[in-house]
Every structure is written in structure tokens, then in C-alpha cells.
Design a protein around this motif. Structure first.
Motif, PDB file in Angstrom:
ATOM      1  N   LEU A   1       0.855  -1.181   0.000  1.00 39.69           N
ATOM      2  CA  LEU A   1       0.000   0.000   0.000  1.00 39.69           C
ATOM      3  C   LEU A   1       0.895   1.236   0.000  1.00 39.69           C
ATOM      4  CD1 LEU A   1      -2.892   1.189   0.226  1.00 39.69           C
ATOM      5  CD2 LEU A   1      -2.535   1.264   2.695  1.00 39.69           C
ATOM      6  N   VAL A   2       0.737   2.065  -1.005  1.00 37.21           N
ATOM      7  CA  VAL A   2       1.490   3.312  -1.117  1.00 37.21           C
ATOM      8  C   VAL A   2       0.578   4.456  -0.709  1.00 37.21           C
ATOM      9  CG1 VAL A   2       2.751   4.860  -2.671  1.00 37.21           C
ATOM     10  CG2 VAL A   2       2.913   2.370  -2.986  1.00 37.21           C
ATOM     11  N   VAL A   3       1.049   5.279   0.223  1.00 40.78           N
ATOM     12  CA  VAL A   3       0.283   6.435   0.690  1.00 40.78           C
ATOM     13  C   VAL A   3       0.944   7.683   0.114  1.00 40.78           C
ATOM     14  CG1 VAL A   3      -0.603   7.693   2.676  1.00 40.78           C
ATOM     15  CG2 VAL A   3      -0.299   5.205   2.812  1.00 40.78           C
ATOM     16  N   GLY A   4       0.268   8.322  -0.835  1.00 40.87           N
ATOM     17  CA  GLY A   4       0.808   9.516  -1.473  1.00 40.87           C
ATOM     18  C   GLY A   4       0.839   9.385  -2.977  1.00 40.87           C
ATOM     19  N   GLY A   5       0.378  10.435  -3.681  1.00 35.81           N
ATOM     20  CA  GLY A   5       0.242  10.350  -5.131  1.00 35.81           C
ATOM     21  C   GLY A   5       1.126  11.297  -5.906  1.00 35.81           C
ATOM     22  N   GLY A   6       2.232  11.749  -5.313  1.00 39.81           N
ATOM     23  CA  GLY A   6       3.184  12.566  -6.046  1.00 39.81           C
ATOM     24  C   GLY A   6       4.150  11.698  -6.840  1.00 39.81           C
ATOM     25  N   LEU A   7       5.244  12.291  -7.281  1.00 41.40           N
ATOM     26  CA  LEU A   7       6.190  11.566  -8.116  1.00 41.40           C
ATOM     27  C   LEU A   7       6.788  10.371  -7.390  1.00 41.40           C
ATOM     28  CD1 LEU A   7       7.574  11.457 -10.839  1.00 41.40           C
ATOM     29  CD2 LEU A   7       9.248  13.125 -10.016  1.00 41.40           C
ATOM     30  N   ALA A   8       7.095  10.520  -6.094  1.00 41.27           N
ATOM     31  CA  ALA A   8       7.647   9.402  -5.330  1.00 41.27           C
ATOM     32  C   ALA A   8       6.631   8.280  -5.179  1.00 41.27           C
ATOM     33  CB  ALA A   8       8.116   9.882  -3.952  1.00 41.27           C
ATOM     34  N   GLY A   9       5.384   8.635  -4.850  1.00 40.64           N
ATOM     35  CA  GLY A   9       4.357   7.617  -4.686  1.00 40.64           C
ATOM     36  C   GLY A   9       4.046   6.883  -5.975  1.00 40.64           C
ATOM     37  N   LEU A  10       3.935   7.623  -7.070  1.00 35.67           N
ATOM     38  CA  LEU A  10       3.641   6.996  -8.359  1.00 35.67           C
ATOM     39  C   LEU A  10       4.780   6.079  -8.778  1.00 35.67           C
ATOM     40  CD1 LEU A  10       2.146  10.069 -10.279  1.00 35.67           C
ATOM     41  CD2 LEU A  10       0.921   8.281  -9.046  1.00 35.67           C
ATOM     42  N   THR A  11       6.022   6.521  -8.584  1.00 37.83           N
ATOM     43  CA  THR A  11       7.168   5.683  -8.935  1.00 37.83           C
ATOM     44  C   THR A  11       7.238   4.464  -8.034  1.00 37.83           C
ATOM     45  OG1 THR A  11       8.381   7.666  -9.629  1.00 37.83           O
ATOM     46  CG2 THR A  11       9.654   5.661  -9.307  1.00 37.83           C
ATOM     47  N   GLY A  12       6.979   4.666  -6.735  1.00 33.76           N
ATOM     48  CA  GLY A  12       7.004   3.539  -5.809  1.00 33.76           C
ATOM     49  C   GLY A  12       5.968   2.489  -6.157  1.00 33.76           C
TER      50      GLY A  12
END
Length: 424
Positions: free
Chosen positions: A8-19
Motif C-alpha cells: 500500500l502506497v500512501v501519497g500520489g506525487g512523483l515518489a508515490g507513483l514511482t514507488g
């Protein structure tokens, strides 16, 4: 019943999308939850790895060579230079409309403020505008877009010593658009090539734009516009304008709202869809269950608390700008998982008196171990199955270094990959 996933990834910025993309490429069942829209729409769309050293030296020619000299606390030192390269390879594959992957050297691009910025990856639409290119250049501004004063930008570039002659002209954009029209309105008109009124007759928008620019040319080999040349078909629009003007056409990256940033966001979400990632935006994570391990998080939706559980978690909620790090008179905190954020106790030590001084708060964020797991005040992992990525991390000043996008991509990639490998 909880919504379940491997990661589960929390966050939709560049780091979250890449993760999320990195974890999915490892074969994990991935879910991404994000409260707010991605901050990419506020960004230039350029992907910087490292433009300047923490001491302000630069612009750097080879950002990868400089990584080894960064402080041990820097996120690049945590993940290592080879991981940075691997992460950019994933980005290049996911966003094939970007250039710069053919070399380790930074490219130098003119900005809407008249500066020259070192960057590692850039949209294909900006490639004809490289400052290292010695061809004379005409910059075309639009009366209605006060954020791009073409004569002002040209004067600043000339004063900066670029190796070409550059002029700026301002036109009225063809068509009956409101004075406060958003950049997307200009883009849509060019995408559809809708007809506009010119001297009492109807003319396709791309033809009308070329007709207004053509008399301004004085032998320049390339023409730069603010980044408004289409959303769906920017390549076709640049090609059409270039053919009509007999020059190479490029876009100058702009501030918010940023069309290149929106295009990048769309490309990454398309890649996530293709990888099978489940995405939920617009609803915040409001609570967490767990002691040594995160067992589940609760997402608030229409007044209800919806449990989401996973084996591994990635925190990528951003820094101060994205509210992933918060501060008040009591201190600095990470609000979702309540991770420890190292900071000076005296608030007057957070900043310098000089406006552009070396402000400590610019480097505030969670500290991690070598596996990107956030550490508590005793330097033990907060949770065994939580990793952090992007500007929620401390130890670097992304604004001064011009390293924000690169750190987000590299740490997002590493956090997602390691989470997927450990997921049961």
C-alpha cells in the motif's frame, strides 16, 4: 472487511507513483491511496537529478559523479548511485516522451524566468530549446499570459551569456478566449485545431498562430512558445507549427499550472493502469493500527473509515509543501504514521535571518535506515514494514540542489521494489 493488497502506497506525487509502479513491476499487488491531486501539475515537468552541490557549487555537468561526495545523510547516499540509474531507467520506460537518458550530463534548459536550469530529463517538446544549442532563437509570448514576458526572458538569457542571439516578441493569441483563460484552454484549441476568426474569416487555430508569428521572424532557426502547445497532441502541433514557420519549435517550461506537469502525471497514471495498480484519490488516511508493524490504515470516505491492509507500506506524502511534514509552535511532525522528524528544539534555529540563507527547515523530514524505514528518536525503525520516499525524507535541500524529482524517483523506486520483495 479491509481492502487488502501486498503493498500500500500512501501519497500520489512523483515518489508515490514511482514507488507503486516499481512494486507492481516486481509482481506485487499494489494499491495507491492519495488525499490530494498530484503536485506534478504545479511543477515544471523537468526531472532534475542534481543541479548544484549542497554548498551551492554548479551548475553540475555530471550529477551522478557528484553523488558520491554528498553528505551521508542525503537520500542519494542511502540508495546509492546505481539505484538512481535503475530508477531513471524505469522512468524512461514509463515516459518515453522524455529525453536526456542518452547521457550522464545535465542538459541546460531556459526557463520562463529567464534563467538556465540544469536537468537530467526533459520533455521532447523542450529539446529544440537547449541552451547549449547555438542557433538564434525567437521567444513568443502571449499578451494574456502575464507569467511569460518573452522580451524580459530573452533579455535575461542574453545577460546570462547564452551562446546564441535571442529576442522576445509578444502576440495576441488567435481566438476568442477569455483574458483569464487557463493554459488548458489554449492547449485544447490547438489540440482540436478549431477554427478562429481572423479578419472576418475562419482559420484553423494552428494556421492562425503561425500567421501571427511568421512576420516576426528575422532569420531565427528556432521559436520558443510558453508550454501551451496542446495536451493530447503536442508533438503534432509542434511539427505543424514548425512546418508552417520553417523553424524548429519548442516549449519553455512554465510555473503552475503546468501543462508539462499534467502530461507527465497522465503518462505515469497510464503506466500504473497498465501495471494493474489500484488507485484511490481524494480521500485521506486518518488513522493507523499497529505496533512494531503497520497492520492497517483507515481511509476516510464520505464520513466512513475504510480499513486498508497490506503486508508492506510506503509513505510518500511529500514535505512541507504537500503537508507530508507539518510544523507548529510545538515542533515538526509527520502526521500520517506519526514518524519522528529530527529538528532543532529552538524554533529560531530552524532558519537563518537572510532570506536566501542556509535554512535548516529545508532539510527537515524523516530519517531512515539503509532500507528506507523511518527511524524513531532512538534510531530504531518506527515500523518493520514501512518505508519512506520522496520529499517526506530529510537530509537534503531539494530546492537549492535542484534534486527534488530525482530523489523522489530514486527513493520511490527503491522503496517500492524492496516492499514488493518482502511482501508475503
Amino acid at each position: 472487511m479491509a481492502i487488502e493488497s501486498d503493498v500500500l502506497v500512501v501519497g500520489g506525487g512523483l515518489a508515490g507513483l514511482t514507488g507503486a509502479l516499481s512494486a507492481a513491476r516486481e509482481g506485487a499487488d499494489v494499491r495507491l491511496v492519495s488525499y490530494k491531486q498530484s503536485t506534478l501539475r504545479q511543477a515544471s515537468g523537468l526531472v532534475d537529478v542534481l543541479g548544484y552541490t549542497p554548498d551551492g557549487d554548479g551548475p553540475l555537468t555530471d550529477p551522478f559523479a557528484a553523488i558520491q561526495s554528498l553528505p551521508d545523510s542525503h537520500p542519494y547516499r542511502t540508495v546509492g548511485v546505481e539505484t538512481v540509474r535503475d530508477a531513471l531507467s524505469l522512468f524512461d520506460e514509463a515516459v518515453p516522451t522524455y529525453e536526456g537518458g542518452h547521457t550522464d550530463a545535465n542538459a541546460l534548459l531556459p526557463t520562463h524566468g529567464g534563467t538556465v536550469k540544469p536537468t537530467a530529463r526533459y520533455p521532447a517538446g523542450a529539446s529544440a530549446g537547449l541552451a547549449s544549442d547555438d542557433r538564434d532563437t525567437l521567444l513568443v509570448g502571449v499578451e494574456e499570459m502575464v507569467d511569460f514576458d518573452a522580451p524580459h526572458v530573452a533579455a535575461h538569457l542574453g545577460a546570462a551569456g547564452v551562446p546564441f542571439d535571442v529576442r522576445g516578441e509578444t502576440i495576441r493569441f488567435p481566438g476568442d478566449l477569455r483574458a483569464d483563460a487557463k493554459v488548458t484552454r489554449y492547449a485544447k484549441l490547438l489540440d482540436t485545431n478549431g477554427e478562429v476568426a481572423v479578419r472576418g474569416r475562419k482559420v484553423p487555430a494552428r494556421d492562425a498562430l503561425a500567421q501571427r508569428v511568421n512576420p516576426l521572424l528575422e532569420g531565427e532557426a528556432r521559436v520558443g512558445f510558453p508550454a501551451i502547445l496542446g495536451d493530447d497532441e503536442p508533438g503534432a502541433i509542434r511539427a505543424a507549427l514548425g512546418e508552417k514557420l520553417g523553424v524548429d519549435v519548442f516549449e519553455v517550461p512554465m510555473g503552475p499550472p503546468s501543462l508539462p506537469g499534467l502530461r507527465l502525471e497522465d503518462a505515469l497514471f497510464d503506466a500504473l493502469d497498465a501495471a494493474g495498480v489500484s488507485i484511490e484519490t481524494g480521500n485521506p488516511v486518518v488513522d493507523v493500527d499497529g505496533d512494531d508493524r503497520v497492520e492497517r490504515v483507515f481511509v476516510e470516505k464520505n464520513g466512513a473509515r475504510i480499513p486498508n491492509s497490506a503486508d508492506q507500506y510506503v509513505l510518500a506524502t511529500g514535505g512541507f509543501v504537500g503537508k507530508g511534514i507539518e510544523s507548529d509552535r510545538e515542533g515538526v511532525s509527520e502526521p500520517v504514521f506519526d514518524c519522528h522528524v529530527p529538528h532543532a528544539e529552538d524554533r529560531y534555529d530552524w532558519f537563518e535571518t537572510e532570506l536566501f540563507g542556509d535554512h535548516a527547515f529545508a532539510r527537515y523530514g524523516v530519517a531512515t535506515d539503509d532500507d528506507l524505514r523511518p527511524l524513531d528518536a532512538s534510531e530504531r525503525p518506527e515500523f518493520d514494514n514501512l518505508r519512506a520516499a520522496g520529499s517526506v525524507l530529510g537530509g537534503y535541500d531539494f530546492a537549492a540542489e535542484k534534486s527534488g524529482s530525482g530523489v523522489s524517483i530514486a527513493t520511490g523506486y527503491a522503496a517500492g521494489q524492496r516492499a514488493a520483495q518482502e511482501a508475503r
